[in-house]
Design a protein around this motif. Structure first.
Motif, PDB file in Angstrom:
ATOM      1  N   ASP A 175      48.431 -18.370 -20.072  1.00 22.94           N
ATOM      2  CA  ASP A 175      49.435 -17.620 -19.242  1.00 22.94           C
ATOM      3  C   ASP A 175      49.119 -17.983 -17.627  1.00 22.94           C
ATOM      4  OD1 ASP A 175      51.170 -15.861 -17.907  1.00 22.94           O
ATOM      5  OD2 ASP A 175      50.465 -14.115 -19.277  1.00 22.94           O
ATOM      6  N   TYR A 233      44.038 -22.494 -25.131  1.00 19.55           N
ATOM      7  CA  TYR A 233      45.071 -21.941 -25.961  1.00 19.55           C
ATOM      8  C   TYR A 233      45.526 -20.556 -25.399  1.00 19.55           C
ATOM      9  CZ  TYR A 233      41.734 -19.468 -28.934  1.00 19.55           C
ATOM     10  OH  TYR A 233      40.688 -18.511 -29.325  1.00 19.55           O
ATOM     11  N   ASN A 234      46.753 -19.992 -25.728  1.00 22.59           N
ATOM     12  CA  ASN A 234      47.067 -18.699 -25.194  1.00 22.59           C
ATOM     13  C   ASN A 234      47.125 -18.760 -23.573  1.00 22.59           C
ATOM     14  OD1 ASN A 234      47.389 -17.736 -27.819  1.00 22.59           O
ATOM     15  ND2 ASN A 234      45.444 -16.770 -27.828  1.00 22.59           N
ATOM     16  N   PRO A 281      42.733 -23.585 -31.524  1.00 19.40           N
ATOM     17  CA  PRO A 281      42.857 -25.149 -31.888  1.00 19.40           C
ATOM     18  C   PRO A 281      41.777 -25.912 -32.254  1.00 19.40           C
ATOM     19  CG  PRO A 281      42.689 -24.841 -29.662  1.00 19.40           C
ATOM     20  CD  PRO A 281      42.496 -23.575 -30.093  1.00 19.40           C
ATOM     21  N   LYS A 286      45.827 -28.785 -22.390  1.00 18.03           N
ATOM     22  CA  LYS A 286      45.328 -28.665 -23.836  1.00 18.03           C
ATOM     23  C   LYS A 286      43.909 -28.601 -23.766  1.00 18.03           C
ATOM     24  CE  LYS A 286      49.532 -28.824 -25.520  1.00 18.03           C
ATOM     25  NZ  LYS A 286      50.014 -27.286 -26.167  1.00 18.03           N
ATOM     26  N   THR A 323      48.159 -13.328 -23.156  1.00 18.68           N
ATOM     27  CA  THR A 323      49.363 -13.982 -23.080  1.00 18.68           C
ATOM     28  C   THR A 323      50.535 -13.032 -23.030  1.00 18.68           C
ATOM     29  OG1 THR A 323      49.296 -13.884 -25.584  1.00 18.68           O
ATOM     30  CG2 THR A 323      48.354 -15.964 -24.445  1.00 18.68           C
ATOM     31  N   ALA A 336      53.363 -14.584 -28.237  1.00 20.66           N
ATOM     32  CA  ALA A 336      52.785 -14.676 -29.501  1.00 20.66           C
ATOM     33  C   ALA A 336      51.322 -15.179 -29.367  1.00 20.66           C
ATOM     34  CB  ALA A 336      53.347 -15.212 -30.704  1.00 20.66           C
ATOM     35  N   THR A 337      50.422 -14.518 -30.177  1.00 21.97           N
ATOM     36  CA  THR A 337      49.028 -15.197 -30.013  1.00 21.97           C
ATOM     37  C   THR A 337      48.909 -16.186 -30.708  1.00 21.97           C
ATOM     38  OG1 THR A 337      48.075 -12.961 -29.306  1.00 21.97           O
ATOM     39  CG2 THR A 337      46.667 -14.595 -30.147  1.00 21.97           C
ATOM     40  N   GLN A 338      48.200 -17.331 -29.990  1.00 26.22           N
ATOM     41  CA  GLN A 338      47.981 -18.613 -30.881  1.00 26.22           C
ATOM     42  C   GLN A 338      46.528 -18.387 -31.877  1.00 26.22           C
ATOM     43  OE1 GLN A 338      48.150 -21.436 -27.949  1.00 26.22           O
ATOM     44  NE2 GLN A 338      50.409 -21.453 -27.912  1.00 26.22           N
ATOM     45  N   ALA A 339      46.433 -19.099 -32.760  1.00 27.49           N
ATOM     46  CA  ALA A 339      45.300 -19.354 -33.410  1.00 27.49           C
ATOM     47  C   ALA A 339      44.486 -20.269 -32.813  1.00 27.49           C
ATOM     48  CB  ALA A 339      45.540 -19.943 -34.757  1.00 27.49           C
ATOM     49  N   ASP A 355      54.951 -30.895 -24.508  1.00 26.74           N
ATOM     50  CA  ASP A 355      55.328 -29.689 -23.682  1.00 26.74           C
ATOM     51  C   ASP A 355      54.766 -29.650 -22.205  1.00 26.74           C
ATOM     52  OD1 ASP A 355      52.433 -29.316 -23.878  1.00 26.74           O
ATOM     53  OD2 ASP A 355      52.591 -27.529 -25.285  1.00 26.74           O
TER      54      ASP A 355
END
Length: 268
Positions: A246, A243-244, A67, A226, A59, A62-65, A222
């Motif tokens: 790019d 997630y994350n 889901p 997902k 990414t 910020a790195t996401q946790a 957004d």
């Protein structure tokens, strides 16, 4: 459960992710047409966590946790093909999802996969449209899935084998298409939206294979991808949450190369 049967189960579950189901069949061209998804089998103890070799930064932010995937109700009703009766709001949502998916040419990120038996695995994925994708799973799994635009390979590095399938038989070919217009796709059977997700269900019927379904879920707020759920011809679900994400990263074309000569069937 033996190590060999565990690997066989992993290969089956991973093939469900993109290819039409091979669970319980000698070849991917044989399947039963089961109209209503069955409840998932009893979960295996432990579950094997899987992932990638050569990692790259995923990414720009910020790195996401990871889901928690939203698992569809196994007793949900199968949607009827009612696209002609969709109202203006449903058509607007389908157009929004079509525009977003068509705008993506490359996409990299992380994923969490929940198999039909409830086991959870993680890894990295890379998409380059049209038709190219790579899924690598966190250790200790030796599995990788690669599509080069026409074929899809499910690789097992430990057993030195790979299974090859036509990409045209995979439900995710819709996601990997260069241009996507859900308003004109007669395989779209359901479009729903709430405060969290816009969900689009695509149904694929093939005479020899049976019926498979792909449910894409995009964030209502957004507009980003997902998760998706693939339902195989036996009615079992494999759900993948991403997630994350790019969409600006340049992807190495070598990630999608299938070596048709480097894998052999090990001796018994």
């Amino acid at each position: 459960m033996t190590e060999q049967s565990t690997h066989r189960g992993l290969r089956t579950g991973l093939a469900l992710l993109i290819a039409t189901s091979i669970a319980g069949f000698a070849t991917p061209a044989l399947a039963q047409n089961v109209p209503v998804p069955k409840p998932a089998p009893k979960a295996r103890e432990g579950g094997v966590q899987m992932s990638a070799q050569d990692k790259v930064p995923m990414t720009t932010g910020a790195t996401q946790a990871p889901p928690n995937p939203v698992i569809p109700n196994p007793n949900r009703n199968v949607p009827a093909n009612v696209f002609a009766t969709f109202d203006a709001n449903q058509k607007a949502q389908a157009a929004r999802v079509s525009s977003y998916l068509s705008s993506l040419q490359t996409l990299v990120g992380n994923f969490v996969q929940v198999g039909p038996d409830g086991s959870k695995t993680k890894g990295d994925f890379y998409i380059q449209k049209p038709g190219k994708v790579r899924f690598e799973y966190d250790d200790p799994s030796p599995i990788a899935i690669v599509a080069d635009g026409s074929s899809l390979a499910v690789r097992d590095r430990k057993l030195a084998t790979q299974d090859i399938y036509p990409l045209s038989q995979t439900p995710l070919r819709f996601l990997l298409s260069d241009r996507i217009d859900l308003l004109k796709d007669t395989n779209v059977v359901s479009v729903t939206a709430d405060d969290v997700f816009i969900s689009v269900t695509i149904e694929e019927k093939q005479a020899l294979i049976g019926t498979s379904r792909l449910m894409l879920m995009v964030g209502t707020k957004d507009g980003q991808l997902k998760q998706w759920t693939v339902t195989d011809p036996q009615g079992y679900d494999t759900t993948v949450a991403v997630y994350n994400l790019d969409s600006s990263k340049k992807v190495d074309p070598g990630l999608f190369k299938i070596d048709f000569t480097n894998y052999i069937t090990p001796a018994n």
